[in-house]
Motif scaffolding. Structure first.
Motif, PDB file in Angstrom:
ATOM      1  N   GLU A  83     -17.535  -9.681-119.355  1.00  0.00           N
ATOM      2  CA  GLU A  83     -17.148  -8.968-120.674  1.00  0.00           C
ATOM      3  C   GLU A  83     -15.836  -8.246-120.471  1.00  0.00           C
ATOM      4  O   GLU A  83     -14.921  -8.129-121.214  1.00  0.00           O
ATOM      5  CB  GLU A  83     -18.216  -8.119-121.066  1.00  0.00           C
ATOM      6  N   HIS A  84     -15.756  -7.381-119.368  1.00  0.00           N
ATOM      7  CA  HIS A  84     -14.746  -6.694-119.169  1.00  0.00           C
ATOM      8  C   HIS A  84     -13.514  -7.557-118.772  1.00  0.00           C
ATOM      9  O   HIS A  84     -12.422  -6.991-119.327  1.00  0.00           O
ATOM     10  CB  HIS A  84     -14.843  -5.544-117.830  1.00  0.00           C
ATOM     11  N   ASN A  85     -13.614  -8.641-118.127  1.00  0.00           N
ATOM     12  CA  ASN A  85     -12.450  -9.464-117.901  1.00  0.00           C
ATOM     13  C   ASN A  85     -12.065 -10.061-119.116  1.00  0.00           C
ATOM     14  O   ASN A  85     -10.971 -10.525-119.291  1.00  0.00           O
ATOM     15  CB  ASN A  85     -12.852 -10.475-116.727  1.00  0.00           C
ATOM     16  N   ARG A  86     -13.090 -10.410-119.943  1.00  0.00           N
ATOM     17  CA  ARG A  86     -12.646 -10.977-121.297  1.00  0.00           C
ATOM     18  C   ARG A  86     -11.754 -10.197-121.991  1.00  0.00           C
ATOM     19  O   ARG A  86     -10.733 -10.508-122.777  1.00  0.00           O
ATOM     20  CB  ARG A  86     -13.996 -11.437-122.261  1.00  0.00           C
ATOM     21  N   GLN A  87     -12.243  -8.712-122.251  1.00  0.00           N
ATOM     22  CA  GLN A  87     -11.487  -8.089-122.935  1.00  0.00           C
ATOM     23  C   GLN A  87     -10.011  -7.655-122.309  1.00  0.00           C
ATOM     24  O   GLN A  87      -9.204  -7.660-123.025  1.00  0.00           O
ATOM     25  CB  GLN A  87     -12.233  -6.536-123.034  1.00  0.00           C
ATOM     26  N   ASP A  88     -10.008  -7.778-120.875  1.00  0.00           N
ATOM     27  CA  ASP A  88      -8.798  -7.363-120.312  1.00  0.00           C
ATOM     28  C   ASP A  88      -7.770  -8.757-120.602  1.00  0.00           C
ATOM     29  O   ASP A  88      -6.758  -8.504-120.685  1.00  0.00           O
ATOM     30  CB  ASP A  88      -9.105  -7.283-118.982  1.00  0.00           C
ATOM     31  N   ALA A  89      -8.333  -9.900-120.644  1.00  0.00           N
ATOM     32  CA  ALA A  89      -7.404 -11.160-120.786  1.00  0.00           C
ATOM     33  C   ALA A  89      -6.986 -10.769-122.218  1.00  0.00           C
ATOM     34  O   ALA A  89      -5.765 -11.478-122.403  1.00  0.00           O
ATOM     35  CB  ALA A  89      -8.337 -12.261-120.747  1.00  0.00           C
ATOM     36  N   ILE A  90      -7.731 -10.551-123.277  1.00  0.00           N
ATOM     37  CA  ILE A  90      -7.432 -10.633-124.633  1.00  0.00           C
ATOM     38  C   ILE A  90      -6.147  -9.566-124.856  1.00  0.00           C
ATOM     39  O   ILE A  90      -5.257  -9.595-125.494  1.00  0.00           O
ATOM     40  CB  ILE A  90      -8.369 -10.509-125.583  1.00  0.00           C
ATOM     41  N   ALA A  91      -6.495  -8.245-124.108  1.00  0.00           N
ATOM     42  CA  ALA A  91      -5.588  -7.064-124.390  1.00  0.00           C
ATOM     43  C   ALA A  91      -4.318  -7.738-123.680  1.00  0.00           C
ATOM     44  O   ALA A  91      -3.174  -7.030-124.376  1.00  0.00           O
ATOM     45  CB  ALA A  91      -6.251  -6.006-123.443  1.00  0.00           C
ATOM     46  N   ARG A  92      -4.254  -8.444-122.598  1.00  0.00           N
ATOM     47  CA  ARG A  92      -2.980  -8.688-122.063  1.00  0.00           C
ATOM     48  C   ARG A  92      -2.348  -9.751-122.853  1.00  0.00           C
ATOM     49  O   ARG A  92      -1.217  -9.605-123.087  1.00  0.00           O
ATOM     50  CB  ARG A  92      -3.390  -9.290-120.524  1.00  0.00           C
ATOM     51  N   LEU A  93      -3.047 -10.641-123.673  1.00  0.00           N
ATOM     52  CA  LEU A  93      -2.530 -11.599-124.548  1.00  0.00           C
ATOM     53  C   LEU A  93      -1.753 -10.622-125.627  1.00  0.00           C
ATOM     54  O   LEU A  93      -0.629 -10.916-125.886  1.00  0.00           O
ATOM     55  CB  LEU A  93      -3.285 -12.603-124.969  1.00  0.00           C
ATOM     56  N   ILE A  94      -2.626  -9.826-126.188  1.00  0.00           N
ATOM     57  CA  ILE A  94      -2.003  -9.103-127.373  1.00  0.00           C
ATOM     58  C   ILE A  94      -0.848  -8.365-126.847  1.00  0.00           C
ATOM     59  O   ILE A  94       0.271  -8.386-127.542  1.00  0.00           O
ATOM     60  CB  ILE A  94      -2.975  -8.018-127.709  1.00  0.00           C
ATOM     61  N   ALA A  95      -0.762  -7.577-125.631  1.00  0.00           N
ATOM     62  CA  ALA A  95       0.468  -6.997-125.151  1.00  0.00           C
ATOM     63  C   ALA A  95       1.612  -7.823-125.032  1.00  0.00           C
ATOM     64  O   ALA A  95       2.755  -7.435-125.336  1.00  0.00           O
ATOM     65  CB  ALA A  95       0.103  -6.357-123.811  1.00  0.00           C
ATOM     66  N   MET A  96       1.452  -9.284-124.443  1.00  0.00           N
ATOM     67  CA  MET A  96       2.348 -10.201-124.412  1.00  0.00           C
ATOM     68  C   MET A  96       3.134 -10.327-125.570  1.00  0.00           C
ATOM     69  O   MET A  96       4.323 -10.437-125.879  1.00  0.00           O
ATOM     70  CB  MET A  96       2.028 -11.266-123.651  1.00  0.00           C
ATOM     71  N   ILE A  97       2.124 -10.544-126.730  1.00  0.00           N
ATOM     72  CA  ILE A  97       2.631 -11.133-128.050  1.00  0.00           C
ATOM     73  C   ILE A  97       3.588  -9.726-128.851  1.00  0.00           C
ATOM     74  O   ILE A  97       4.531 -10.107-129.391  1.00  0.00           O
ATOM     75  CB  ILE A  97       1.679 -11.713-128.991  1.00  0.00           C
TER      76      ILE A  97
END
Length: 100
Positions: A83-97
């Motif tokens: 769950e924490h890694n899923r949230q981290d991956a999505i947060a990193r995608l949002i930051a990149m976009i």
């Protein structure tokens, strides 16, 4: 459901693919048995949600994380839980976009 990027931009959950893989490195006895790392895949080139200018900047920004067919891959394995890694991956995608 959607992932909100900015007030004007969001991407649909269906555009994001999440896979769970085993983390590498130290982490205790369960580390080799439990797939806690997350691999997020987002098809930048075929996304109907991204404006063309954002798409082009994101492709340049992604660098080696972008496959030849335009799929961005982000691996998250900082945390011990999926769950924490899923949230981290999505947060990193949002930051990149947002940066694009």
């Amino acid at each position: 459901m959607e992932v909100r990027i900015t007030d004007q931009l969001a991407i649909d959950d269906s555009e994001i693919s999440l896979g769970y893989i085993q983390s590498s490195g130290p982490g205790g006895q369960n580390i080799n048995k439990v797939a806690t790392a997350v691999q997020l895949r987002f098809d930048v080139r075929r996304s109907p949600s991204l404006p063309d200018d954002v798409r082009l900047r994101l492709e340049r920004l992604a660098g080696k994380r972008l496959s030849a067919d335009g799929v961005l891959t982000i691996e998250a394995h900082r945390y011990r839980t999926q769950e924490h890694n899923r949230q981290d991956a999505i947060a990193r995608l949002i930051a990149m976009i947002r940066k694009a």
